[in-house]
Design a protein around this motif. Structure first.
Motif, PDB file in Angstrom:
ATOM      1  N   GLN A   1      39.193  -5.257  36.006  1.00 22.18           N
ATOM      2  CA  GLN A   1      38.693  -5.449  34.637  1.00 22.18           C
ATOM      3  C   GLN A   1      37.195  -5.103  34.559  1.00 22.18           C
ATOM      4  OE1 GLN A   1      40.747  -6.432  32.155  1.00 22.18           O
ATOM      5  NE2 GLN A   1      39.075  -6.260  30.670  1.00 22.18           N
ATOM      6  N   GLU A   2      36.439  -5.630  35.490  1.00 18.31           N
ATOM      7  CA  GLU A   2      34.992  -5.411  35.505  1.00 18.31           C
ATOM      8  C   GLU A   2      34.654  -3.950  35.844  1.00 18.31           C
ATOM      9  OE1 GLU A   2      32.520  -6.978  34.468  1.00 18.31           O
ATOM     10  OE2 GLU A   2      30.825  -5.985  35.469  1.00 18.31           O
ATOM     11  N   ARG A   3      35.400  -3.384  36.760  1.00 22.67           N
ATOM     12  CA  ARG A   3      35.153  -1.978  37.119  1.00 22.67           C
ATOM     13  C   ARG A   3      35.442  -1.076  35.923  1.00 22.67           C
ATOM     14  NH1 ARG A   3      38.686  -0.457  41.246  1.00 22.67           N
ATOM     15  NH2 ARG A   3      39.806  -2.418  41.311  1.00 22.67           N
ATOM     16  N   GLY A   4      36.510  -1.393  35.201  1.00 25.54           N
ATOM     17  CA  GLY A   4      36.863  -0.630  34.006  1.00 25.54           C
ATOM     18  C   GLY A   4      35.797  -0.763  32.938  1.00 25.54           C
ATOM     19  N   ARG A   5      35.315  -1.984  32.760  1.00 23.88           N
ATOM     20  CA  ARG A   5      34.302  -2.225  31.740  1.00 23.88           C
ATOM     21  C   ARG A   5      33.021  -1.423  32.034  1.00 23.88           C
ATOM     22  NH1 ARG A   5      29.981  -4.713  30.600  1.00 23.88           N
ATOM     23  NH2 ARG A   5      29.656  -5.461  32.723  1.00 23.88           N
ATOM     24  N   ARG A   6      32.618  -1.405  33.299  1.00 22.05           N
ATOM     25  CA  ARG A   6      31.406  -0.663  33.675  1.00 22.05           C
ATOM     26  C   ARG A   6      31.577   0.835  33.432  1.00 22.05           C
ATOM     27  NH1 ARG A   6      30.423  -3.372  39.585  1.00 22.05           N
ATOM     28  NH2 ARG A   6      30.006  -5.500  38.918  1.00 22.05           N
ATOM     29  N   ARG A   7      32.720   1.352  33.849  1.00 19.82           N
ATOM     30  CA  ARG A   7      32.980   2.783  33.658  1.00 19.82           C
ATOM     31  C   ARG A   7      33.000   3.129  32.165  1.00 19.82           C
ATOM     32  NH1 ARG A   7      34.927   6.372  37.433  1.00 19.82           N
ATOM     33  NH2 ARG A   7      33.277   5.414  38.637  1.00 19.82           N
TER      34      ARG A   7
END
Ligand code: C5P
Length: 215
Positions: free
Chosen positions: A145-151
């Motif tokens: 979730q966090e990796r997706g949000r950053r990208r």
């Protein structure tokens, strides 16, 4: 002997951002190994090669000159640093990276480039395969979730039209192919230090790595 720092981990964990900052702070070389798989994938797409046709992909890889100048990637002499970040490349690259012979060719090239000087490398198999004897190994993770949000934030800030759910799906799909492939799958090296960056800032991660290396 050269100093080698290995940074592995899943897609979108911030490996390249962090590696670039660490390389500046320590004044060492930075090698983005994923960019090389992306370059081959980009060329296959440009030449209309079917990514599932291993023989054809291998031919492309064998006849390509992949190099870096000032941290930018060059394919057959042409700067393709922007092109390799396209969505179409991202969604196909893991299927190119699972081909044994492609890995063999690119790993040899990565060792050659990195052995010229002290270096930090980021990828999926740096600590397990490219440099199993690297002096420092880190495994950088964060929730999907966090990796997706950053990208998502990164692409949006570049003015791209993006959808968060699609990005998270794409990241999960890539992680699955990368961690289940036969040759050097994405896995934490036994002796790597794991850093879960879900609730850490970029600077906190950079400081953590520099501290570990300098202590
Ligand atoms: O790091 P990046 O997300 O740009 O890497 C793109 C893809 O290249 C990864 O999803 C993976 O399939 C492949 N890769 C790899 N081994 C590496 C670096 C990248 O298989 N060392």
């Amino acid at each position: 002997e050269n100093l080698i720092i290995a940074i592995d981990g899943p897609a979108g964990a911030g490996k390249s951002t962090i590696s670039k900052l660490v390389s500046k702070r320590l004044d060492i070389n930075y090698l983005d190994t994923g960019a090389m798989y992306r370059a081959i994938t980009y060329k296959c797409i440009e030449e209309g090669i079917n990514i599932n046709n291993e023989e054809e992909v291998i031919k492309i890889c064998e006849s390509s000159d992949v190099d870096f100048r000032n941290n930018q990637i060059y394919l057959d002499g042409k700067n393709i640093d922007i092109e390799i970040r396209r969505q179409e490349v991202s969604s196909n690259v893991s299927n190119v990276a699972k081909i044994k012979k492609v890995r063999k060719l690119l790993v040899a090239r990565q060792r050659e480039i990195a052995s010229e000087s002290d270096a930090i490398l980021d990828g999926r198999d740096v600590g397990t395969c490219i440099f199993p004897d690297a002096r420092y190994k880190f495994f950088l993770s964060a929730s999907a979730q966090e990796r997706g949000r950053r990208r998502y934030e990164e692409l949006k800030s570049k003015g791209e039209d993006v959808d968060l759910d699609n990005i998270i799906e794409d990241i999960k799909k890539r992680d699955k192919i990368d961690s289940t492939r036969e040759v050097s799958p994405l896995i934490k090296a036994e002796d790597a230090i794991e850093i879960d960056s879900t609730s850490m800032s970029i600077n906190e991660v950079v400081d953590y790595i520099i501290d570990a290396v300098e202590s």
